[in-house]
Design a protein around this motif. Sequence first.
Motif, PDB file in Angstrom:
ATOM      1  N   HIS A  68      -6.172   7.187  -2.660  1.00  0.00           N
ATOM      2  CA  HIS A  68      -6.914   8.411  -2.344  1.00  0.00           C
ATOM      3  C   HIS A  68      -6.167   9.606  -2.907  1.00  0.00           C
ATOM      4  O   HIS A  68      -5.036   9.480  -3.361  1.00  0.00           O
ATOM      5  CB  HIS A  68      -7.141   8.547  -0.841  1.00  0.00           C
ATOM      6  CG  HIS A  68      -5.892   8.784  -0.035  1.00  0.00           C
ATOM      7  ND1 HIS A  68      -4.868   7.869   0.030  1.00  0.00           N
ATOM      8  CD2 HIS A  68      -5.507   9.834   0.730  1.00  0.00           C
ATOM      9  CE1 HIS A  68      -3.916   8.345   0.811  1.00  0.00           C
ATOM     10  NE2 HIS A  68      -4.266   9.542   1.249  1.00  0.00           N
ATOM     11  N   HIS A  70      -4.998  12.520  -1.684  1.00  0.00           N
ATOM     12  CA  HIS A  70      -4.069  13.442  -1.008  1.00  0.00           C
ATOM     13  C   HIS A  70      -2.806  13.570  -1.859  1.00  0.00           C
ATOM     14  O   HIS A  70      -2.422  12.631  -2.558  1.00  0.00           O
ATOM     15  CB  HIS A  70      -3.732  12.913   0.396  1.00  0.00           C
ATOM     16  CG  HIS A  70      -4.837  13.172   1.382  1.00  0.00           C
ATOM     17  ND1 HIS A  70      -4.998  12.455   2.533  1.00  0.00           N
ATOM     18  CD2 HIS A  70      -5.843  14.090   1.358  1.00  0.00           C
ATOM     19  CE1 HIS A  70      -6.051  12.918   3.197  1.00  0.00           C
ATOM     20  NE2 HIS A  70      -6.589  13.905   2.496  1.00  0.00           N
ATOM     21  N   HIS A  73      -0.108  11.042  -2.744  1.00  0.00           N
ATOM     22  CA  HIS A  73      -0.462   9.825  -3.475  1.00  0.00           C
ATOM     23  C   HIS A  73      -0.780  10.093  -4.950  1.00  0.00           C
ATOM     24  O   HIS A  73      -1.064   9.170  -5.700  1.00  0.00           O
ATOM     25  CB  HIS A  73      -1.630   9.115  -2.781  1.00  0.00           C
ATOM     26  CG  HIS A  73      -1.272   8.725  -1.377  1.00  0.00           C
ATOM     27  ND1 HIS A  73      -0.947   7.448  -1.015  1.00  0.00           N
ATOM     28  CD2 HIS A  73      -1.106   9.474  -0.250  1.00  0.00           C
ATOM     29  CE1 HIS A  73      -0.621   7.417   0.282  1.00  0.00           C
ATOM     30  NE2 HIS A  73      -0.714   8.641   0.764  1.00  0.00           N
ATOM     31  N   HIS A 153      -9.931   7.237   6.636  1.00  0.00           N
ATOM     32  CA  HIS A 153      -8.895   8.253   6.439  1.00  0.00           C
ATOM     33  C   HIS A 153      -9.662   9.560   6.307  1.00  0.00           C
ATOM     34  O   HIS A 153     -10.877   9.525   6.075  1.00  0.00           O
ATOM     35  CB  HIS A 153      -8.090   7.903   5.170  1.00  0.00           C
ATOM     36  CG  HIS A 153      -6.824   8.692   5.015  1.00  0.00           C
ATOM     37  ND1 HIS A 153      -5.879   8.749   5.999  1.00  0.00           N
ATOM     38  CD2 HIS A 153      -6.346   9.455   3.991  1.00  0.00           C
ATOM     39  CE1 HIS A 153      -4.867   9.515   5.587  1.00  0.00           C
ATOM     40  NE2 HIS A 153      -5.130   9.963   4.370  1.00  0.00           N
ATOM     41  N   ASP A 174      -3.591   5.003   2.914  1.00  0.00           N
ATOM     42  CA  ASP A 174      -3.491   5.598   4.248  1.00  0.00           C
ATOM     43  C   ASP A 174      -4.672   5.126   5.085  1.00  0.00           C
ATOM     44  O   ASP A 174      -5.814   5.186   4.636  1.00  0.00           O
ATOM     45  CB  ASP A 174      -3.498   7.122   4.157  1.00  0.00           C
ATOM     46  CG  ASP A 174      -2.206   7.643   3.548  1.00  0.00           C
ATOM     47  OD1 ASP A 174      -1.335   6.810   3.214  1.00  0.00           O
ATOM     48  OD2 ASP A 174      -2.068   8.869   3.396  1.00  0.00           O
TER      49      ASP A 174
HETATM   50 ZN   LIG Z   1      -3.579  10.655   3.029  1.00  0.00          ZN
END
Ligand SMILES: [Zn+2]
Lengths: 293, 280
Positions: A68, A70, A73, A153, A174
Amino acid sequence: MKFKFWGVRGSIPTPGAQTNKYGGNTTCIEIRTANDDLIIFDAGTGIHQLMQTLLPQMPIDAHILITHTHWDHIHGLPFCMPIYIPGNKLTIYGGQDLKTGEGIERALKVQMQHSFFPIAESELKAEVSYKTVKVGEKFFIADATITPVLLNHPVINFGYRIDCDGKSLFFTGDYEQQVNIYTPEDREYLEFEQMIEAYVDSLVSIIRDVDVLIIDSSFTDQEYQHKKNWGHGTYTAAIKLAEKVGAKKLFFTHHEPTRSDAALDAIYEELLKNNQELVCELFVAQEGLEVKL
Amino acid sequence: MTDAEAKFITYVERMPAFPKSVHKVIQLAANVDSSAKDMVAVIESDPVMTIKILKVINSAFYSLPQKITSIQRALVHIGMNTIKNLALSVAAIGVLNPHNKAEFDTGLFLEHSLAVAVLSKKLAERMGVPLMYSSDYFVAGLLHDFGKIVFAEFMPHEFKLALQQSKEHQIDLHLAELEIMGINHAQAGRMLALKWELAENLANAIDLHHSVAQGDLLVNCVFAANQIAKKCHIGSAGNPIIDALPAELISLFGMSLDELIISLGDMSLIKAEVQQFMQA
Ligand SMILES: [Zn+2]
Ligand SMILES: [Zn+2]
């Protein structure tokens, strides 16, 4: 197949004396097939060091699977040196943004906007391509079969199962198992509970019997009481999932940024003590740790 | 796709949601302490919010082994944060004008839609549908007439004419629509549902809610719920004709429409439940 942790920290890099042992870089896991094909889970700051070690082996052909978008990452992506050097090939996989429909190219384009980074995405010299991951659609990288699974998430997040050389591994990215938003008095409570169960059952059926599970285990049960809906899991939830799935090895990762090595050691010791009957072997993900399957 | 269908799709993209839910969504999103269940309640009581969120999710995840058929189910897969975000982007389009040129009462329409939603879920429960699938019946009931508000908003003159003809000649509204616009709300809804990768049975329930030719249980429950809502005057979606239950449905439910209404017990309780959703 073998794999190596290059970043195990959640949310933000945490260099320093307190985190020397387990490491302060954010999420990055290197996977090598028996044929030495290179698959990478996530591009947190850990990917910088990984790519540095690959410079002598250029040209490289890397397949980067983003769980993902964020920061923790994707933050290392603009710092992968090979993307600036002709001849290298990097394929970046990830889900599309639900609202805009944009593919995973946004992970680089957004970070490389003029105000935030000196080089634009259009100026990359390597052969960089992007592939949109679709729910329930397996895809192949050399001899490896990848099965993406949509996991709860605050943003679209894919867990990935890799099957290769007769071995298998699943990484959650996550993940927090959805909690029931209703209370037992609500008429929707049971209905929602059943939906969660059905969802977990389908997740379990996809990752059943994997050799290795790598799971977001950010919180202790006590911490979790105040961190519900933050999108992260607990050690206990990870163990439960590993048991249901029948996994052989479980690695706790995405360590909470304020968690010192000493605190992590203490938690690990406690977990081992309380789970002596468990068939699945428990491990704490650690920067530099390499595991052969 | 016919011209009428293509036009319809571009209209729906610009279709705003009901004023109350738009305001509530913005309010709830601004408050960190607001609960997920409140947000879900607001979204699921608005057909525009619901269909647009299901659209985004099912179009993006069209290869999911099981379609996402309700807001709760969506939540289990992608979490509250993403749902909230999608609801906000629907809210950003604006609010549905309650005074459309078709003079179609959107308040009564919403009440009718929610009544059919609540009733078809009730019928599903009585038919022994497992609890976790009963929200699909709610959604199908909520969305069955979706096409009508799109007509009212974007094809007001034609729709007004259809409403008038239906009333004056006591003919089914969908027949009048077809004659005037070349497409009726059931066909329009079906086409949308299929284009947006919504569940096949949901598309069927929307399409077949005026005919029970070869319906599955979802279609049948929505059909019966629709007649009950009309007969008991809970809201109104402009169609004066109440159909009797065909023989298949009488044997399915084991009784006639009137008997079914009596067996549902105190209708004021159902009306109260509908009002709860209206206020959500
Ligand atoms: Zn995350
Ligand atoms: Zn993270």
